[in-house]
Design a protein around this motif. Structure first.
Motif, mmCIF file in Angstrom:
data_model
loop_
_atom_site.group_PDB
_atom_site.id
_atom_site.type_symbol
_atom_site.label_atom_id
_atom_site.label_comp_id
_atom_site.label_asym_id
_atom_site.label_seq_id
_atom_site.Cartn_x
_atom_site.Cartn_y
_atom_site.Cartn_z
ATOM 1 N N ASP A 98 5.103 -92.053 -13.769
ATOM 2 C CA ASP A 98 4.780 -93.397 -13.283
ATOM 3 C C ASP A 98 5.465 -94.462 -14.136
ATOM 4 O O ASP A 98 5.996 -95.441 -13.611
ATOM 5 C CB ASP A 98 3.264 -93.637 -13.298
ATOM 6 C CG ASP A 98 2.522 -92.826 -12.253
ATOM 7 O OD1 ASP A 98 3.174 -92.286 -11.327
ATOM 8 O OD2 ASP A 98 1.278 -92.713 -12.369
ATOM 9 N N VAL A 99 5.467 -94.245 -15.437
ATOM 10 C CA VAL A 99 6.106 -95.200 -16.355
ATOM 11 C C VAL A 99 7.613 -95.231 -16.107
ATOM 12 O O VAL A 99 8.221 -96.304 -16.047
ATOM 13 C CB VAL A 99 5.795 -94.832 -17.827
ATOM 14 C CG1 VAL A 99 6.698 -95.573 -18.787
ATOM 15 C CG2 VAL A 99 4.339 -95.119 -18.141
ATOM 16 N N LEU A 100 8.217 -94.057 -15.941
ATOM 17 C CA LEU A 100 9.661 -93.995 -15.720
ATOM 18 C C LEU A 100 10.052 -94.609 -14.379
ATOM 19 O O LEU A 100 11.170 -95.098 -14.221
ATOM 20 C CB LEU A 100 10.152 -92.551 -15.802
ATOM 21 C CG LEU A 100 10.094 -91.920 -17.196
ATOM 22 C CD1 LEU A 100 10.436 -90.445 -17.133
ATOM 23 C CD2 LEU A 100 11.014 -92.639 -18.160
ATOM 24 N N ALA A 101 9.135 -94.600 -13.423
ATOM 25 C CA ALA A 101 9.419 -95.183 -12.113
ATOM 26 C C ALA A 101 9.202 -96.691 -12.091
ATOM 27 O O ALA A 101 9.626 -97.354 -11.145
ATOM 28 C CB ALA A 101 8.544 -94.529 -11.054
ATOM 29 N N SER A 102 8.560 -97.229 -13.120
ATOM 30 C CA SER A 102 8.311 -98.670 -13.146
ATOM 31 C C SER A 102 9.641 -99.425 -13.233
ATOM 32 O O SER A 102 10.601 -98.942 -13.842
ATOM 33 C CB SER A 102 7.398 -99.045 -14.315
ATOM 34 O OG SER A 102 8.077 -98.884 -15.532
ATOM 35 N N PRO A 103 9.707 -100.598 -12.635
ATOM 36 C CA PRO A 103 10.983 -101.333 -12.576
ATOM 37 C C PRO A 103 11.591 -101.666 -13.943
ATOM 38 O O PRO A 103 12.797 -101.506 -14.129
ATOM 39 C CB PRO A 103 10.619 -102.624 -11.834
ATOM 40 C CG PRO A 103 9.346 -102.339 -11.133
ATOM 41 C CD PRO A 103 8.653 -101.268 -11.905
ATOM 42 N N SER A 104 10.783 -102.100 -14.897
ATOM 43 C CA SER A 104 11.349 -102.512 -16.187
ATOM 44 C C SER A 104 11.931 -101.329 -16.947
ATOM 45 O O SER A 104 13.004 -101.441 -17.550
ATOM 46 C CB SER A 104 10.284 -103.210 -17.031
ATOM 47 O OG SER A 104 9.214 -102.322 -17.298
ATOM 48 N N THR A 143 8.630 -86.735 -22.852
ATOM 49 C CA THR A 143 9.423 -87.906 -22.512
ATOM 50 C C THR A 143 10.903 -87.585 -22.577
ATOM 51 O O THR A 143 11.668 -87.922 -21.671
ATOM 52 C CB THR A 143 9.105 -89.081 -23.468
ATOM 53 O OG1 THR A 143 7.720 -89.362 -23.393
ATOM 54 C CG2 THR A 143 9.901 -90.322 -23.101
ATOM 55 N N GLN A 144 11.310 -86.904 -23.645
ATOM 56 C CA GLN A 144 12.725 -86.546 -23.772
ATOM 57 C C GLN A 144 13.159 -85.592 -22.669
ATOM 58 O O GLN A 144 14.259 -85.700 -22.144
ATOM 59 C CB GLN A 144 12.985 -85.952 -25.148
ATOM 60 C CG GLN A 144 12.918 -87.000 -26.250
ATOM 61 C CD GLN A 144 13.081 -86.418 -27.636
ATOM 62 O OE1 GLN A 144 12.845 -85.241 -27.871
ATOM 63 N NE2 GLN A 144 13.476 -87.263 -28.572
ATOM 64 N N ALA A 145 12.286 -84.659 -22.304
ATOM 65 C CA ALA A 145 12.623 -83.725 -21.233
ATOM 66 C C ALA A 145 12.769 -84.466 -19.896
ATOM 67 O O ALA A 145 13.691 -84.197 -19.133
ATOM 68 C CB ALA A 145 11.549 -82.635 -21.125
ATOM 69 N N LEU A 146 11.851 -85.381 -19.622
ATOM 70 C CA LEU A 146 11.937 -86.133 -18.367
ATOM 71 C C LEU A 146 13.132 -87.079 -18.351
ATOM 72 O O LEU A 146 13.749 -87.279 -17.316
ATOM 73 C CB LEU A 146 10.633 -86.895 -18.126
ATOM 74 C CG LEU A 146 9.404 -86.032 -17.794
ATOM 75 C CD1 LEU A 146 8.146 -86.876 -17.783
ATOM 76 C CD2 LEU A 146 9.585 -85.329 -16.464
ATOM 77 N N LEU A 147 13.460 -87.660 -19.499
ATOM 78 C CA LEU A 147 14.634 -88.532 -19.564
ATOM 79 C C LEU A 147 15.928 -87.745 -19.406
ATOM 80 O O LEU A 147 16.910 -88.267 -18.862
ATOM 81 C CB LEU A 147 14.646 -89.307 -20.885
ATOM 82 C CG LEU A 147 13.707 -90.504 -20.974
ATOM 83 C CD1 LEU A 147 13.724 -91.094 -22.381
ATOM 84 C CD2 LEU A 147 14.064 -91.552 -19.945
ATOM 85 N N ALA A 148 15.935 -86.505 -19.862
ATOM 86 C CA ALA A 148 17.127 -85.666 -19.721
ATOM 87 C C ALA A 148 17.414 -85.396 -18.247
ATOM 88 O O ALA A 148 18.565 -85.232 -17.847
ATOM 89 C CB ALA A 148 16.956 -84.365 -20.486
ATOM 90 N N HIS A 149 16.351 -85.344 -17.444
ATOM 91 C CA HIS A 149 16.523 -85.092 -16.015
ATOM 92 C C HIS A 149 16.728 -86.378 -15.224
ATOM 93 O O HIS A 149 16.982 -86.330 -14.038
ATOM 94 C CB HIS A 149 15.323 -84.343 -15.452
ATOM 95 C CG HIS A 149 15.155 -82.968 -16.032
ATOM 96 N ND1 HIS A 149 16.203 -82.074 -16.163
ATOM 97 C CD2 HIS A 149 14.068 -82.323 -16.516
ATOM 98 C CE1 HIS A 149 15.765 -80.954 -16.701
ATOM 99 N NE2 HIS A 149 14.472 -81.082 -16.929
ATOM 100 N N ALA A 150 16.571 -87.513 -15.895
ATOM 101 C CA ALA A 150 16.695 -88.801 -15.183
ATOM 102 C C ALA A 150 18.141 -89.187 -14.980
ATOM 103 O O ALA A 150 19.041 -88.747 -15.564
ATOM 104 C CB ALA A 150 15.989 -89.897 -15.975
#
Length: 150
Positions: A98-104, A143-150
């Motif tokens: 949810d945080v990663l999907a937020s606009p900012s 967080t790092q794992a999700l950012l790696a996939h972003a």
């Protein structure tokens, strides 16, 4: 306090000592806060005290002092019995998504390398979740794992 009274009545020296040592830290936090420390601070104090004892047990094992390691692990178990359960990994992932999907945050990720947005992600995550209810190391890894996939 009931646990401390019960430990003192039953002459459980290990339990009463562990509880008293943490209570002294809580009282110090109360004084620093000029009143009662918030519950999240008390939980944080308990988690740190339990972690210190677990780390001390590891050091005692390295020094071949099993009896002292066992004592430290018993104290850590006593302190952990007072702690609320940590937030499960699935819930952490849900909030992080949810945080990663937020606009900012998604804008910050799009501007540069995703790793540079870590600070904003953590700030937004901890605005939604009490820091004392999660393992910060697990949050960092997820967080790092999700950012790696972003």
């Amino acid at each position: 306090m009931q646990e401390l009274k019960g430990a003192m009545k039953s002459r459980d020296l290990l339990k009463s000592t562990a509880i008293r040592s943490v209570l002294s830290e809580v009282y110090a936090a109360d004084k620093a806060a000029s009143g009662a420390a918030p519950p999240s601070a008390v939980v944080g104090i308990l988690r740190k005290a339990a972690a210190r004892r677990t780390d001390a047990a590891a050091e005692f094992r390295k020094a071949s002092r099993e009896e002292l390691a066992a004592k430290e692990l018993q104290e850590a178990a006593i302190l952990q019995s007072f702690l609320p359960p940590l937030l499960p990994e699935a819930d952490i992932d849900r909030v992080l998504k949810d945080v990663l999907a937020s606009p900012s945050v998604s804008e910050a990720i799009a501007k540069g390398p995703p790793q540079k947005a870590l600070g904003q992600v953590f700030k937004a995550f901890y605005a939604q979740v009490d820091k004392s209810s999660v393992d910060p190391e697990l949050v960092r890894r997820r967080t790092q794992a999700l950012l790696a996939h972003a």
